[in-house]
Design an enzyme around this catalytic site. Structure first.
Site, PDB file in Angstrom:
ATOM      1  N   HIS A  25      11.002 -70.481 -44.921  1.00 23.31           N
ATOM      2  CA  HIS A  25       9.941 -70.509 -45.797  1.00 23.31           C
ATOM      3  C   HIS A  25       8.929 -71.647 -45.330  1.00 23.31           C
ATOM      4  CE1 HIS A  25      12.435 -68.343 -49.065  1.00 23.31           C
ATOM      5  NE2 HIS A  25      12.154 -67.425 -47.865  1.00 23.31           N
ATOM      6  N   ASP A  77       9.000 -62.821 -44.429  1.00 29.02           N
ATOM      7  CA  ASP A  77       8.081 -63.595 -43.689  1.00 29.02           C
ATOM      8  C   ASP A  77       6.177 -63.139 -44.297  1.00 29.02           C
ATOM      9  OD1 ASP A  77      10.056 -64.836 -42.290  1.00 29.02           O
ATOM     10  OD2 ASP A  77       9.813 -63.233 -40.873  1.00 29.02           O
TER      11      ASP A  77
END
Ligand code: GDP
Ligand code: IMO
Ligand code: MG
Length: 421
Positions: free
Chosen positions: A42, A14
């Protein structure tokens, strides 16, 4: 000829890989996702619209050639939904999925859930999407590959063999009930196979044919500290995430790459496992709230902490970063002071690189350097020299300390919110 580029998360995932891949994809011919499954989340933000992705390469909005290599495990339902989503937005999808890519099956998900439950306090915090068990089957030669799924006869045979084994294991070891039948799975999955037939190909060969001719961007999922061997094992994912794995996951020979390490300007992690620079105070709460640190897939709150240099030193040793992209710098604005973990103390001894033993990690006391903050909103700044002086000092310290050039600075989620150096 410019070297192919590879994007690697330097922390626990992340880091903003999706945003950087989208930014870089503009100048690339093809984007190749090479590892992980739909446990990856994503995000690309373009003109105010948020595009979540878990399997399609994050270059999708540029309508480049997209490739999914055999190192990826494919949940066909999720992939088809993503394709459909982008097609409905008017994107032309030029996609090839390697014939060898393994398919995530419903019994993998059941095994994941059952195992996490059985582990109790020691659970990893898996997303329970069956990714770890799909890799287990893949590595132990029990997997169903895309080339099997698209052939109803072979798929039926393989599913039959696996279903018997998995049902026994789930019901007798974990005392879980398998409510779906083999027939139901077959009927659902054979339809996925038909729909995916048009995308099947040999990604390894396509990469070889285009190597040296077109600019290739390899997109890594997860992060270095989630690497199934070099991460904070067993609190990791079940696949390799470090740069060297790209060669075997795609199927091309070792060669020079531009390795771009994606580094969030602070640290986050979802799920269980050690986190030396974690902040369980107001600053941690501020980073979580300002940074909107919620899991893209799981929606869980991400744990937050200061940027950790011992982690990044190990990440650099494992990945060989040629440059860095620092993301989410804007999130640090308004904090009166910002810290960076410079090294750890373990039993009074200075340690400058993240240790491999979890026992040692749990004893590591982070020693910080403190930086004055800035109050200006930096999200519209596009030149390094226009950044507040304190912000420049923060970045320069990271660059000098790690001895890796910072090439990109992301100052907002939007594609255009970036400074290129
Ligand atoms: P990935 O898994 O590495 O692709 O990252 P995620 O997409 O899961 O999480 C990163 C989050 O931060 C996403 O919501 C992005 O839209 C957002 N993001 C990326 N870069 C920036 C940035 O520079 N500033 C801010 N505020 N948000 C960003
Ligand atoms: P991206 O690509 C953050 C974490 C999970 C869990 C552990 C194991 O978005 O950066 P798994 O489902 O693989 O059994 O989970 O790994 N994890 C991630 N955390 N970002 C990710 O991917 C992750 N992929 C897996 O939270 O702790
Ligand atoms: Mg993510």
């Amino acid at each position: 000829m410019v070297l192919p580029m590879i994007i690697i998360g330097a922390q626990w995932g992340d880091e903003g890989k999706g945003k950087i891949v989208d930014y870089l994809a503009k100048d690339c011919g093809m984007v190749v996702r090479f590892n992980g499954g739909n446990n990856a989340g994503h995000t690309v933000v373009y003109k105010g619209v948020k595009y979540p992705l878990s399997l399609l390469p994050s270059g999708v909005l540029w309508q480049k050639d997209l490739l999914i290599a055999q190192g990826v495990v494919v949940n066909p339902k999720i992939l088809l939904e993503e394709i459909d989503f982008f097609q409905k937005k008017g994107c032309k999808i030029s996609l090839t999925i390697d014939q060898r890519a393994n398919i995530v099956m419903p019994y993998h998900q059941l095994l994941d859930s059952a195992t996490e439950e059985a582990k109790g306090d020691k659970k990893v915090g898996s997303l329970k999407l069956g990714i770890g068990y799909c890799y287990e089957d893949r590595n132990n030669r029990h997997g169903i590959r895309l080339e099997d799924l698209v052939n109803p006869r072979i798929f039926k045979e393989k599913l039959h063999e696996e279903f018997i084994l998995k049902k026994k294991r789930i019901e007798s070891v974990f005392n879980y009930k398998v409510t779906t039948s083999e027939k139901e799975i077959y009927e659902e999955y054979v339809v996925y196979g038909k729909k995916l037939q048009r995308y099947i190909g040999d990604v390894s060969k396509i990469v070889a044919e285009n190597s040296g001719k077109r600019k290739i961007l390899f997109e890594g999922a997860h992060g270095t500290f989630l690497d199934g061997n070099f991460g904070t094992y067993p609190y990791t994912t079940a696949v390799n995430t470090i740069s060297g794995s790209v060669f075997s996951y795609v199927g091309f020979p070792p060669q020079g790459l531009n390795v771009i390490g994606i580094v969030k300007a602070y640290t986050t992690r979802v799920g269980g496992g050690p986190f030396p620079s974690e902040l369980n105070d107001r600053n941690g709460q501020l980073l979580q709230e300002i940074g909107l640190e919620f899991g893209t897939v799981s929606k869980r709150k991400r744990r937050c902490g200061w940027l950790d240099l011992p982690m990044l030193r190990l990440a650099h040793r494992l990945n060989g970063f040629t440059s860095l992209a620092i993301t989410k710098l804007d999130v640090l604005s308004d904090l009166p002071e910002i810290k960076i973990t410079d090294h750890y103390l373990v039993e009074g001894k200075r340690m400058t690189e993240f240790p491999s033993s979890l026992e040692i990690v749990s004893q590591a006391k982070p020693i910080h350097k403190t930086f004055a903050g800035w109050t200006e909103n930096i999200s519209k700044i596009r030149k390094f020299r226009d950044l507040p002086k304190n912000c420049q000092k923060y970045l320069t310290f990271i660059e000098k300390n790690l001895n890796i050039p910072i090439k990109y600075i992301s100052v907002g989620a939007e594609r255009s919110a970036i400074i290129e150096l």
